[in-house]
Design a protein around this motif. Structure first.
Motif, PDB file in Angstrom:
ATOM      1  N   VAL A  43       1.256  -4.916   1.576  1.00 47.41           N
ATOM      2  CA  VAL A  43       1.867  -5.678   0.485  1.00 47.41           C
ATOM      3  C   VAL A  43       1.168  -7.027   0.338  1.00 47.41           C
ATOM      4  CG1 VAL A  43       3.988  -6.828  -0.272  1.00 47.41           C
ATOM      5  CG2 VAL A  43       4.082  -4.510   0.656  1.00 47.41           C
ATOM      6  N   GLU A  44       0.742  -7.596   1.478  1.00 47.09           N
ATOM      7  CA  GLU A  44       0.099  -8.914   1.454  1.00 47.09           C
ATOM      8  C   GLU A  44      -0.908  -9.005   2.591  1.00 47.09           C
ATOM      9  OE1 GLU A  44       1.751 -13.329   2.385  1.00 47.09           O
ATOM     10  OE2 GLU A  44       2.910 -12.178   0.909  1.00 47.09           O
ATOM     11  N   GLY A  45      -2.057  -9.634   2.346  1.00 46.34           N
ATOM     12  CA  GLY A  45      -3.058  -9.849   3.383  1.00 46.34           C
ATOM     13  C   GLY A  45      -4.244  -8.914   3.254  1.00 46.34           C
ATOM     14  N   ALA A  46      -5.069  -8.892   4.305  1.00 49.35           N
ATOM     15  CA  ALA A  46      -6.251  -8.026   4.350  1.00 49.35           C
ATOM     16  C   ALA A  46      -6.471  -7.556   5.787  1.00 49.35           C
ATOM     17  CB  ALA A  46      -7.476  -8.770   3.851  1.00 49.35           C
ATOM     18  N   GLU A  50     -17.808  -0.077  14.192  1.00 44.57           N
ATOM     19  CA  GLU A  50     -18.425   0.051  12.873  1.00 44.57           C
ATOM     20  C   GLU A  50     -17.310   0.023  11.823  1.00 44.57           C
ATOM     21  OE1 GLU A  50     -20.794   3.542  10.437  1.00 44.57           O
ATOM     22  OE2 GLU A  50     -20.827   3.573  12.604  1.00 44.57           O
ATOM     23  N   LEU A  51     -17.482  -0.753  10.776  1.00 45.85           N
ATOM     24  CA  LEU A  51     -16.469  -0.898   9.733  1.00 45.85           C
ATOM     25  C   LEU A  51     -16.307   0.412   8.961  1.00 45.85           C
ATOM     26  CD1 LEU A  51     -14.538  -2.840   8.239  1.00 45.85           C
ATOM     27  CD2 LEU A  51     -16.438  -3.327   6.693  1.00 45.85           C
ATOM     28  N   LEU A  52     -15.051   0.894   8.883  1.00 46.50           N
ATOM     29  CA  LEU A  52     -14.726   2.068   8.068  1.00 46.50           C
ATOM     30  C   LEU A  52     -14.254   1.657   6.682  1.00 46.50           C
ATOM     31  CD1 LEU A  52     -12.773   4.490  10.442  1.00 46.50           C
ATOM     32  CD2 LEU A  52     -15.031   4.825   9.453  1.00 46.50           C
ATOM     33  N   ARG A  53     -13.237   0.794   6.642  1.00 47.40           N
ATOM     34  CA  ARG A  53     -12.648   0.360   5.386  1.00 47.40           C
ATOM     35  C   ARG A  53     -12.075  -1.042   5.536  1.00 47.40           C
ATOM     36  NH1 ARG A  53     -14.782   4.260   3.907  1.00 47.40           N
ATOM     37  NH2 ARG A  53     -14.027   6.027   2.731  1.00 47.40           N
ATOM     38  N   SER A  54     -11.973  -1.733   4.417  1.00 46.42           N
ATOM     39  CA  SER A  54     -11.231  -2.986   4.326  1.00 46.42           C
ATOM     40  C   SER A  54     -10.080  -2.725   3.366  1.00 46.42           C
ATOM     41  CB  SER A  54     -12.106  -4.113   3.794  1.00 46.42           C
ATOM     42  OG  SER A  54     -13.084  -4.465   4.742  1.00 46.42           O
ATOM     43  N   VAL A  55      -8.872  -2.982   3.830  1.00 41.10           N
ATOM     44  CA  VAL A  55      -7.682  -2.764   3.010  1.00 41.10           C
ATOM     45  C   VAL A  55      -7.146  -4.134   2.614  1.00 41.10           C
ATOM     46  CG1 VAL A  55      -5.362  -1.786   2.939  1.00 41.10           C
ATOM     47  CG2 VAL A  55      -7.156  -0.640   4.265  1.00 41.10           C
ATOM     48  N   LYS A  56      -6.982  -4.338   1.309  1.00 41.07           N
ATOM     49  CA  LYS A  56      -6.468  -5.616   0.806  1.00 41.07           C
ATOM     50  C   LYS A  56      -5.092  -5.394   0.200  1.00 41.07           C
ATOM     51  CE  LYS A  56     -10.972  -7.500   0.106  1.00 41.07           C
ATOM     52  NZ  LYS A  56     -12.154  -6.987  -0.498  1.00 41.07           N
ATOM     53  N   PHE A  57      -4.351  -6.505   0.024  1.00 38.15           N
ATOM     54  CA  PHE A  57      -2.987  -6.430  -0.486  1.00 38.15           C
ATOM     55  C   PHE A  57      -2.928  -5.624  -1.779  1.00 38.15           C
ATOM     56  CE2 PHE A  57      -4.764 -10.126  -2.531  1.00 38.15           C
ATOM     57  CZ  PHE A  57      -4.248 -10.087  -3.823  1.00 38.15           C
ATOM     58  N   GLY A  58      -1.905  -4.801  -1.873  1.00 39.43           N
ATOM     59  CA  GLY A  58      -1.690  -3.990  -3.065  1.00 39.43           C
ATOM     60  C   GLY A  58      -2.455  -2.677  -3.080  1.00 39.43           C
ATOM     61  N   GLU A  59      -3.450  -2.514  -2.212  1.00 39.36           N
ATOM     62  CA  GLU A  59      -4.227  -1.272  -2.184  1.00 39.36           C
ATOM     63  C   GLU A  59      -3.501  -0.220  -1.351  1.00 39.36           C
ATOM     64  OE1 GLU A  59      -8.751  -3.035  -2.526  1.00 39.36           O
ATOM     65  OE2 GLU A  59      -8.000  -2.498  -0.557  1.00 39.36           O
ATOM     66  N   ILE A  60      -3.627   1.030  -1.790  1.00 45.69           N
ATOM     67  CA  ILE A  60      -3.068   2.163  -1.044  1.00 45.69           C
ATOM     68  C   ILE A  60      -4.172   3.196  -0.891  1.00 45.69           C
ATOM     69  CG2 ILE A  60      -1.382   4.028  -1.077  1.00 45.69           C
ATOM     70  CD1 ILE A  60       0.441   2.172  -2.709  1.00 45.69           C
ATOM     71  N   TYR A  61      -4.389   3.643   0.340  1.00 49.91           N
ATOM     72  CA  TYR A  61      -5.403   4.649   0.624  1.00 49.91           C
ATOM     73  C   TYR A  61      -4.738   5.907   1.169  1.00 49.91           C
ATOM     74  CZ  TYR A  61      -9.145   1.190   0.291  1.00 49.91           C
ATOM     75  OH  TYR A  61     -10.030   0.248  -0.150  1.00 49.91           O
ATOM     76  N   GLY A  87      -6.308 -13.003   8.686  1.00 51.60           N
ATOM     77  CA  GLY A  87      -5.110 -13.782   8.390  1.00 51.60           C
ATOM     78  C   GLY A  87      -3.883 -12.893   8.511  1.00 51.60           C
ATOM     79  N   LYS A  88      -2.738 -13.442   8.183  1.00 51.82           N
ATOM     80  CA  LYS A  88      -1.469 -12.725   8.333  1.00 51.82           C
ATOM     81  C   LYS A  88      -1.324 -11.633   7.271  1.00 51.82           C
ATOM     82  CE  LYS A  88       3.297 -13.904   7.744  1.00 51.82           C
ATOM     83  NZ  LYS A  88       4.290 -14.962   7.764  1.00 51.82           N
ATOM     84  N   CYS A  89      -0.867 -10.442   7.717  1.00 52.29           N
ATOM     85  CA  CYS A  89      -0.596  -9.319   6.825  1.00 52.29           C
ATOM     86  C   CYS A  89       0.909  -9.059   6.794  1.00 52.29           C
ATOM     87  CB  CYS A  89      -1.308  -8.058   7.303  1.00 52.29           C
ATOM     88  SG  CYS A  89      -3.094  -8.146   7.178  1.00 52.29           S
ATOM     89  N   VAL A  90       1.394  -8.578   5.645  1.00 54.08           N
ATOM     90  CA  VAL A  90       2.816  -8.323   5.458  1.00 54.08           C
ATOM     91  C   VAL A  90       3.033  -6.886   4.991  1.00 54.08           C
ATOM     92  CG1 VAL A  90       4.873  -9.009   4.157  1.00 54.08           C
ATOM     93  CG2 VAL A  90       3.239 -10.751   4.912  1.00 54.08           C
ATOM     94  N   ASP A  91       4.073  -6.253   5.536  1.00 52.14           N
ATOM     95  CA  ASP A  91       4.495  -4.893   5.168  1.00 52.14           C
ATOM     96  C   ASP A  91       3.328  -3.914   5.153  1.00 52.14           C
ATOM     97  OD1 ASP A  91       7.171  -5.487   4.977  1.00 52.14           O
ATOM     98  OD2 ASP A  91       7.057  -6.007   2.857  1.00 52.14           O
ATOM     99  N   GLY A  92       2.808  -3.610   6.331  1.00 51.67           N
ATOM    100  CA  GLY A  92       1.704  -2.684   6.461  1.00 51.67           C
ATOM    101  C   GLY A  92       2.141  -1.342   7.021  1.00 51.67           C
TER     102      GLY A  92
END
Length: 135
Positions: free
Chosen positions: A73-76, A88-99, A123-128
């Motif tokens: 819901v918030e953060g990355a 190794e980086l797979l994905r970056s998930v940012k607020f509002g994105e759904i995978y 930084g801080k993430c919310v509702d993950g």
């Protein structure tokens, strides 16, 4: 004196052999629920800031896909795959994105019996909500 030095060296050796898995969890969280069993893992939280890793055992050496579901819901959050202390980086998930996808793993992971999934916030993430399954 020699016995004391021997004991200190022995304790130091034991700590070095068994104290480090290559990946370390360090985080601050509210309402954190994690689960990890065999080839599946999940994490759900109200707030999370830091790093957390899961150890996944592959079903077989032929297993080369990772089912991945995530939302914030918030953060990355950066999601890495790790083997032998490297990541190794797979994905970056940012607020509002759904995978909800299946990721084909590189050939270099085919012969690995264990892989690590590492989640790191920026930084801080919310509702993950994150779920993983290795097939």
């Amino acid at each position: 004196m020699k016995k004391l030095i021997s004991v200190v060296i022995l304790i130091g050796t034991i700590v070095m052999l068994f104290g480090c898995s290559g990946y370390v969890n360090h985080y601050s969280a509210m309402m954190l629920i994690t689960s990890s069993h065999g080839n599946e893992a999940s994490m759900e939280f109200d707030t999370f800031d830091g790093t957390y890793h899961f150890k996944l055992r592959k079903d077989s050496e032929a297993a080369h896909t990772l089912d991945f579901q995530a939302g914030l819901v918030e953060g990355a959050m950066n999601i890495y795959i790790g083997v032998d202390g490297e990541k190794e980086l797979l994905r970056s998930v940012k607020f509002g994105e759904i995978y909800d996808e299946t990721i084909t793993l590189d050939d270099k992971y085919d012969n690995e019996k264990v892989i690590y999934i590492i989640l790191e916030t920026a930084g801080k993430c919310v509702d993950g909500n994150f779920k993983f399954a290795c097939h």
